[in-house]
Design a protein around this motif. Structure first.
Motif, PDB file in Angstrom:
ATOM      1  N   THR A 240      13.499   8.394 -23.687  1.00  0.00           N
ATOM      2  CA  THR A 240      14.472   9.201 -24.432  1.00  0.00           C
ATOM      3  C   THR A 240      13.897  10.582 -24.689  1.00  0.00           C
ATOM      4  N   GLN A 241      14.750  11.509 -25.083  1.00  0.00           N
ATOM      5  CA  GLN A 241      14.277  12.851 -25.413  1.00  0.00           C
ATOM      6  C   GLN A 241      13.311  12.794 -26.590  1.00  0.00           C
ATOM      7  N   GLU A 242      13.604  11.908 -27.559  1.00  0.00           N
ATOM      8  CA  GLU A 242      12.722  11.767 -28.714  1.00  0.00           C
ATOM      9  C   GLU A 242      11.397  11.103 -28.334  1.00  0.00           C
ATOM     10  N   GLY A 243      11.461  10.167 -27.400  1.00  0.00           N
ATOM     11  CA  GLY A 243      10.255   9.461 -26.973  1.00  0.00           C
ATOM     12  C   GLY A 243       9.649   8.604 -28.058  1.00  0.00           C
ATOM     13  N   THR A 244      10.493   7.939 -28.849  1.00  0.00           N
ATOM     14  CA  THR A 244      10.013   7.152 -29.986  1.00  0.00           C
ATOM     15  C   THR A 244      10.515   5.714 -29.914  1.00  0.00           C
ATOM     16  N   PHE A 245       9.877   4.865 -30.716  1.00  0.00           N
ATOM     17  CA  PHE A 245      10.322   3.480 -30.827  1.00  0.00           C
ATOM     18  C   PHE A 245      11.744   3.410 -31.380  1.00  0.00           C
ATOM     19  N   LYS A 246      12.010   4.231 -32.383  1.00  0.00           N
ATOM     20  CA  LYS A 246      13.341   4.212 -33.001  1.00  0.00           C
ATOM     21  C   LYS A 246      14.420   4.578 -31.985  1.00  0.00           C
ATOM     22  N   ALA A 247      14.142   5.570 -31.152  1.00  0.00           N
ATOM     23  CA  ALA A 247      15.132   5.978 -30.153  1.00  0.00           C
ATOM     24  C   ALA A 247      15.325   4.890 -29.109  1.00  0.00           C
ATOM     25  N   PHE A 248      14.224   4.254 -28.685  1.00  0.00           N
ATOM     26  CA  PHE A 248      14.355   3.197 -27.683  1.00  0.00           C
ATOM     27  C   PHE A 248      15.113   2.001 -28.235  1.00  0.00           C
ATOM     28  N   ALA A 249      14.913   1.689 -29.514  1.00  0.00           N
ATOM     29  CA  ALA A 249      15.556   0.509 -30.104  1.00  0.00           C
ATOM     30  C   ALA A 249      17.067   0.546 -29.923  1.00  0.00           C
ATOM     31  N   LYS A 250      17.642   1.737 -29.854  1.00  0.00           N
ATOM     32  CA  LYS A 250      19.092   1.864 -29.664  1.00  0.00           C
ATOM     33  C   LYS A 250      19.531   1.414 -28.269  1.00  0.00           C
ATOM     34  N   GLU A 251      18.581   1.360 -27.335  1.00  0.00           N
ATOM     35  CA  GLU A 251      18.895   0.959 -25.961  1.00  0.00           C
ATOM     36  C   GLU A 251      18.807  -0.550 -25.766  1.00  0.00           C
ATOM     37  N   MET A 252      18.217  -1.253 -26.698  1.00  0.00           N
ATOM     38  CA  MET A 252      17.953  -2.678 -26.493  1.00  0.00           C
ATOM     39  C   MET A 252      19.215  -3.525 -26.329  1.00  0.00           C
ATOM     40  N   PRO A 253      20.298  -3.276 -27.072  1.00  0.00           N
ATOM     41  CA  PRO A 253      21.510  -4.075 -26.820  1.00  0.00           C
ATOM     42  C   PRO A 253      22.014  -3.934 -25.389  1.00  0.00           C
ATOM     43  N   ARG A 254      21.903  -2.731 -24.823  1.00  0.00           N
ATOM     44  CA  ARG A 254      22.315  -2.525 -23.424  1.00  0.00           C
ATOM     45  C   ARG A 254      21.458  -3.355 -22.480  1.00  0.00           C
TER      46      ARG A 254
END
Length: 449
Positions: free
Chosen positions: A48-62
């Motif tokens: 992600t642009q943020e490159g963080t755990f929090k940003a990646f967590a939003k991708e997990m449902p996908r």
């Protein structure tokens, strides 16, 4: 354990191999989920642009919807700054084994992400870099005796990589410190296992010591970066290993027009290892993508057939961040270089079908001696890779065009009979009536009975 008999029927020859009963090994621990799992490698920096755990967590449902079962996170520890590569450095040059890279967030952020991953049904493994550290790892100051030294007394640089220095595994105190660091992540963050970087660069007796010690906390999944054909002794410790020889041979097969028979022969060699451990099959990972090219650079028109193979042969499928797009670029390793997500995920449905089939069909269980795998004879053995995997009444038939041209052919093999369902086309086919195929370039077919 039951004997596994693998019949490889190639041309007019039949090769049979039987695994003998072995004494109980470390890989026999009760983790049944490993037989049906798949692994998705997460490059947090570039995801992600943020490159963080929090940003990646939003991708997990996908990813859950796509059928991903196990998330492997590239190293999450702080990066050493001395002699680092590029502006950001390599995640594989650790500065501390029990802290979080602030680039990705905080320890609480990581714990929250792991908890959410578990809530969604994922298993989580992290990269573990045991062979070496960065130049300013905390141990270089607190325990310089933990490191190998050159004759002049300086830290020993790892082969071909001048941003990292190697640890001394003759030092028993260092070994225990490494084991304690691994236990920290299991105890504090509740991860489910490790992907062990350059596992065969570390003495095998360390892993034999470390695994039972770390697993006093709980049973774990261990993926080692080594090829069991080259380092068979490591297969007694790890649940799964890399298939480097297959990856290099398959790339040479396509680029150098080598005989397909040589790939089939290599598959028999891997099968001869038996089912006490598994192989991880892949068309891309962080090293390959950045240094040797994307799967499309390596495999071009057989990229999808190779992906089908990776998901259906005996073992565990491994995917890399962005393959569901598909990602057509080499990602920078030491700089920020975000994957160019377009939100269409053109290959996601393709992977979902394969990953769901892998998870649900007993014939695709990896490392299970109840499953027999048969290479099938066809009228185009120099162009077609065809095989069936059987577990009781469950069967999966895979047919792949591994050539650069259209092929019309027939499966001439008694191991295929009855009616199967094409998992991609959702149609049924009776192979007692016809075993003829007309494949275009890049074609593949997967059937289940």
């Amino acid at each position: 354990m039951k004997k596994l008999i693998l019949l490889a029927i190639i041309g007019l020859g039949i090769v049979s191999c039987t695994t003998q009963k072995n004494t109980r090994r470390m890989t026999d621990l009760p983790k049944d989920w490993k037989h049906n799992t798949n692994i998705y490698e997460v490059n947090i920096r570039q995801y992600t642009q943020e490159g963080t755990f929090k940003a990646f967590a939003k991708e997990m449902p996908r990813l859950k919807s796509m059928g991903v079962k196990t998330l492997w996170f590239m190293p999450i520890t702080p990066i050493a700054q001395q002699n680092k590569k590029g502006s950001l450095g390599s995640p594989y040059a650790a500065a501390d084994y029990t802290s979080i890279n602030p680039e990705f967030g905080t320890m609480e952020d990581f714990k929250d992400m792991v908890n959410e991953a578990h809530r969604l049904g994922f298993k989580v493994i992290i990269d573990w870099v045991a062979n070496h550290t960065g130049w300013d790892h905390v141990w270089t100051k607190t325990h310089p005796e933990f490191y190998l030294k050159d004759p002049d007394g300086k830290f020993h640089i790892a082969s071909g990589m001048d941003d990292i220095i190697e640890l001394d595994y003759k030092n028993q105190e260092m070994r225990q410190a490494m084991i304690d660091a691994m236990k920290f992540w299991v105890t504090e963050t509740h991860i489910d296992g490790f992907r062990c970087d350059l596992a065969s660069w570390v003495e095998v007796d360390f892993w034999e010591q470390a695994r039972p010690e770390v697993e006093k906390v709980k049973p774990l999944f261990w993926l080692g970066e080594f090829d069991e054909l080259e380092s068979p002794e490591y297969g007694k410790v790890f649940d799964a290993s890399y298939s480097w020889k297959w990856m290099h041979k398959s790339a040479d097969y396509y680029k150098k027009n080598e005989p397909l028979q040589e790939l089939k022969d290599l598959l028999i060699q891997y099968s001869n290892i038996g089912d006490k451990s598994m192989r991880a099959w892949f068309t891309a990972n962080h090293d390959e993508n950045s240094w040797n090219g994307t799967e499309y650079e390596k495999y071009a028109v057989i990229a999808k057939p190779m992906a089908v193979f990776s998901a259906t042969w005996n073992g565990v499928p491994l995917l890399y961040s962005g393959q569901e797009l598909p990602n057509m670029k080499r990602l920078e390793f030491f700089e920020k270089d975000v994957i160019k997500w377009n939100k269409t995920y053109q290959v996601a449905d393709f992977y979902k079908i394969l990953l769901d089939l892998k998870s649900s069909n007993p014939a695709l269980r990896g490392g299970d001696s109840n499953v027999a795998t048969y290479l099938l004879n066809t009228t185009a053995n120099d162009k077609i890779l065809a095989y069936v995997r059987k577990n009781g009444k469950d069967e999966v038939l895979v047919v792949l065009n591994m050539s650069k041209e259209p092929v019309s052919f027939t499966i001439e093999d008694g191991n295929i009979s009855g009616t199967f369902r094409n998992v991609f086309e959702k149609t049924k086919r009776n192979f007692d009536e016809s075993k003829d195929f007309n494949f275009k370039v890049s074609d593949y077919a997967v059937f289940e009975k």
